[in-house]
Design a protein around this motif. Structure first.
Motif, PDB file in Angstrom:
ATOM      1  N   ILE A 122       0.934  -0.669  -0.095  1.00 32.25           N
ATOM      2  CA  ILE A 122       0.178  -0.298  -0.196  1.00 32.25           C
ATOM      3  C   ILE A 122       0.765   0.809  -0.068  1.00 32.25           C
ATOM      4  O   ILE A 122       0.405   2.579  -0.704  1.00 32.25           O
ATOM      5  N   PHE A 123       2.066   0.945   0.374  1.00 35.23           N
ATOM      6  CA  PHE A 123       2.807   2.243   0.827  1.00 35.23           C
ATOM      7  C   PHE A 123       3.721   2.713  -0.621  1.00 35.23           C
ATOM      8  O   PHE A 123       3.977   3.519  -1.150  1.00 35.23           O
ATOM      9  N   THR A 124       3.978   1.445  -1.322  1.00 29.98           N
ATOM     10  CA  THR A 124       4.775   1.565  -2.338  1.00 29.98           C
ATOM     11  C   THR A 124       3.962   1.921  -3.468  1.00 29.98           C
ATOM     12  O   THR A 124       4.478   2.485  -4.508  1.00 29.98           O
ATOM     13  N   ASP A 125       2.711   1.347  -3.240  1.00 29.89           N
ATOM     14  CA  ASP A 125       1.912   1.870  -4.796  1.00 29.89           C
ATOM     15  C   ASP A 125       1.817   3.460  -4.536  1.00 29.89           C
ATOM     16  O   ASP A 125       1.774   3.696  -4.708  1.00 29.89           O
ATOM     17  N   ALA A 126       2.298   4.298  -2.932  1.00 25.45           N
ATOM     18  CA  ALA A 126       1.767   5.406  -3.557  1.00 25.45           C
ATOM     19  C   ALA A 126       2.323   6.388  -4.272  1.00 25.45           C
ATOM     20  O   ALA A 126       2.870   7.497  -3.322  1.00 25.45           O
ATOM     21  N   LEU A 127       3.657   5.111  -3.787  1.00 23.61           N
ATOM     22  CA  LEU A 127       5.322   6.310  -3.791  1.00 23.61           C
ATOM     23  C   LEU A 127       5.073   6.694  -5.354  1.00 23.61           C
ATOM     24  O   LEU A 127       5.470   7.321  -5.938  1.00 23.61           O
ATOM     25  N   THR A 128       4.545   5.565  -6.853  1.00 25.91           N
ATOM     26  CA  THR A 128       4.281   5.479  -7.827  1.00 25.91           C
ATOM     27  C   THR A 128       2.711   6.033  -8.490  1.00 25.91           C
ATOM     28  O   THR A 128       1.919   5.215  -8.819  1.00 25.91           O
ATOM     29  N   PRO A 129       2.540   6.511  -7.497  1.00 23.69           N
ATOM     30  CA  PRO A 129       0.826   7.480  -8.338  1.00 23.69           C
ATOM     31  C   PRO A 129       0.682   7.831  -9.823  1.00 23.69           C
ATOM     32  O   PRO A 129       1.363   8.106 -10.268  1.00 23.69           O
ATOM     33  N   ALA A 130      -0.260   8.240 -10.413  1.00 20.99           N
ATOM     34  CA  ALA A 130      -0.601   7.713 -11.823  1.00 20.99           C
ATOM     35  C   ALA A 130      -1.568   9.605 -11.619  1.00 20.99           C
ATOM     36  O   ALA A 130      -2.489   9.512 -12.016  1.00 20.99           O
ATOM     37  N   ARG A 131      -0.091   9.845 -11.590  1.00 22.72           N
ATOM     38  CA  ARG A 131      -0.632  11.481 -11.318  1.00 22.72           C
ATOM     39  C   ARG A 131       1.172  11.593 -12.822  1.00 22.72           C
ATOM     40  O   ARG A 131       1.916  11.304 -12.313  1.00 22.72           O
ATOM     41  N   SER A 132       0.745  13.187 -13.882  1.00 23.85           N
ATOM     42  CA  SER A 132       1.645  13.152 -13.704  1.00 23.85           C
ATOM     43  C   SER A 132       3.182  14.555 -13.332  1.00 23.85           C
ATOM     44  O   SER A 132       2.517  14.764 -12.406  1.00 23.85           O
ATOM     45  N   GLY A 133       3.888  14.598 -13.190  1.00 26.12           N
ATOM     46  CA  GLY A 133       4.881  15.229 -12.837  1.00 26.12           C
ATOM     47  C   GLY A 133       5.528  15.029 -11.507  1.00 26.12           C
ATOM     48  O   GLY A 133       5.380  13.482 -11.003  1.00 26.12           O
ATOM     49  N   PRO A 134       6.761  15.558 -10.792  1.00 23.99           N
ATOM     50  CA  PRO A 134       7.342  15.259  -9.298  1.00 23.99           C
ATOM     51  C   PRO A 134       6.370  14.239  -8.333  1.00 23.99           C
ATOM     52  O   PRO A 134       5.476  15.330  -8.575  1.00 23.99           O
ATOM     53  N   VAL A 135       6.410  13.401  -7.515  1.00 21.66           N
ATOM     54  CA  VAL A 135       5.946  13.882  -6.132  1.00 21.66           C
ATOM     55  C   VAL A 135       6.153  14.359  -5.033  1.00 21.66           C
ATOM     56  O   VAL A 135       7.541  13.317  -5.049  1.00 21.66           O
ATOM     57  N   ARG A 136       6.234  14.923  -4.358  1.00 22.47           N
ATOM     58  CA  ARG A 136       6.876  15.114  -3.390  1.00 22.47           C
ATOM     59  C   ARG A 136       6.761  15.111  -2.476  1.00 22.47           C
ATOM     60  O   ARG A 136       5.619  14.628  -1.380  1.00 22.47           O
ATOM     61  N   ILE A 137       7.703  14.245  -1.490  1.00 27.64           N
ATOM     62  CA  ILE A 137       7.777  13.049  -0.166  1.00 27.64           C
ATOM     63  C   ILE A 137       8.431  14.073   0.717  1.00 27.64           C
ATOM     64  O   ILE A 137       9.053  14.265   0.717  1.00 27.64           O
ATOM     65  N   LEU A 138       7.810  14.546   2.139  1.00 26.86           N
ATOM     66  CA  LEU A 138       9.309  14.831   2.846  1.00 26.86           C
ATOM     67  C   LEU A 138       8.764  13.614   4.281  1.00 26.86           C
ATOM     68  O   LEU A 138       7.999  12.536   4.539  1.00 26.86           O
ATOM     69  N   GLU A 139      10.045  13.312   4.734  1.00 24.95           N
ATOM     70  CA  GLU A 139      10.108  12.138   6.053  1.00 24.95           C
ATOM     71  C   GLU A 139      10.382  13.206   6.799  1.00 24.95           C
ATOM     72  O   GLU A 139      11.583  14.085   6.968  1.00 24.95           O
ATOM     73  N   LEU A 140       9.450  12.899   8.237  1.00 26.09           N
ATOM     74  CA  LEU A 140       9.499  13.855   9.521  1.00 26.09           C
ATOM     75  C   LEU A 140      10.192  12.713  10.050  1.00 26.09           C
ATOM     76  O   LEU A 140      10.439  11.695  10.055  1.00 26.09           O
ATOM     77  N   GLY A 141      11.166  13.228  11.015  1.00 24.27           N
ATOM     78  CA  GLY A 141      12.903  12.877  12.055  1.00 24.27           C
ATOM     79  C   GLY A 141      13.437  11.636  10.697  1.00 24.27           C
ATOM     80  O   GLY A 141      13.057  11.223  11.448  1.00 24.27           O
TER      81      GLY A 141
END
Length: 164
Positions: free
Chosen positions: A9-28
């Motif tokens: 479920i997490f790795t699926d969210a890493l490659t969404p069906a949208r164009s452009g870069p995905v902005r990801i932030l890891e807290l801590g």
């Protein structure tokens, strides 16, 4: 940290069906181990930590995860790995979760990963604090952890439209 393999479920969210870069932030982000897992899946992310890189973190952004210095609605994905148990002593209400959700774009995801520390007595005590926080959410629950469905049901009303 034992988050391998990463949940589908997490790795699926890493490659969404949208164009452009995905902005990801890891807290801590700490030493960057979790961020490296993301990079291994082709999803580079920014890291935020209180500790600046000169003192040992891999942070791209130095700041407090309780109130991240990030614009509302600017992230596709927000990750907190082994962090919530460290924040609860400072904010026992868990209000920081609402602030985190505000950082997400519509349709964005918040993922919270926690594992049980075995070798770190202070970490184990904070893990017990996390379990107590979850028990307060579900006092009738027989186990220390909520299922995903229980968590979603209890928190969805607090933040309508949020994807957990």
């Amino acid at each position: 940290m034992s988050f391998t393999p990463l949940p589908k479920i997490f790795t699926d969210a890493l490659t969404p069906a949208r164009s452009g870069p995905v902005r990801i932030l890891e807290l801590g982000c700490g030493d960057g181990r979790f961020g490296r897992l993301l990079s291994d899946h082709g999803a580079p992310c920014w890291g935020l930590d209180l500790v600046p890189p000169a003192l040992g973190s891999t942070a791209d952004l130095v700041g407090d995860a309780l109130v991240p210095p990030v614009a509302a609605g600017s992230l596709d994905l927000l990750v907190a790995a082994n962090l919530v148990r460290h924040l609860l002593p400072q904010d026992r209400s868990g209000a920081f979760l609402g602030r985190w959700l505000e950082l997400l774009k519509p349709g964005g995801f918040l993922f919270i990963f926690e594992d049980e520390p075995t070798a770190d007595p202070p970490g184990a005590a904070r893990y017990r604090d996390l379990q107590e926080f979850l028990r307060r959410l579900a006092p009738e629950s027989r186990g220390p952890l909520l299922t995903l469905a229980e968590f979603e049901a209890r928190w969805a009303g607090a933040w309508p439209g949020a994807t957990w």
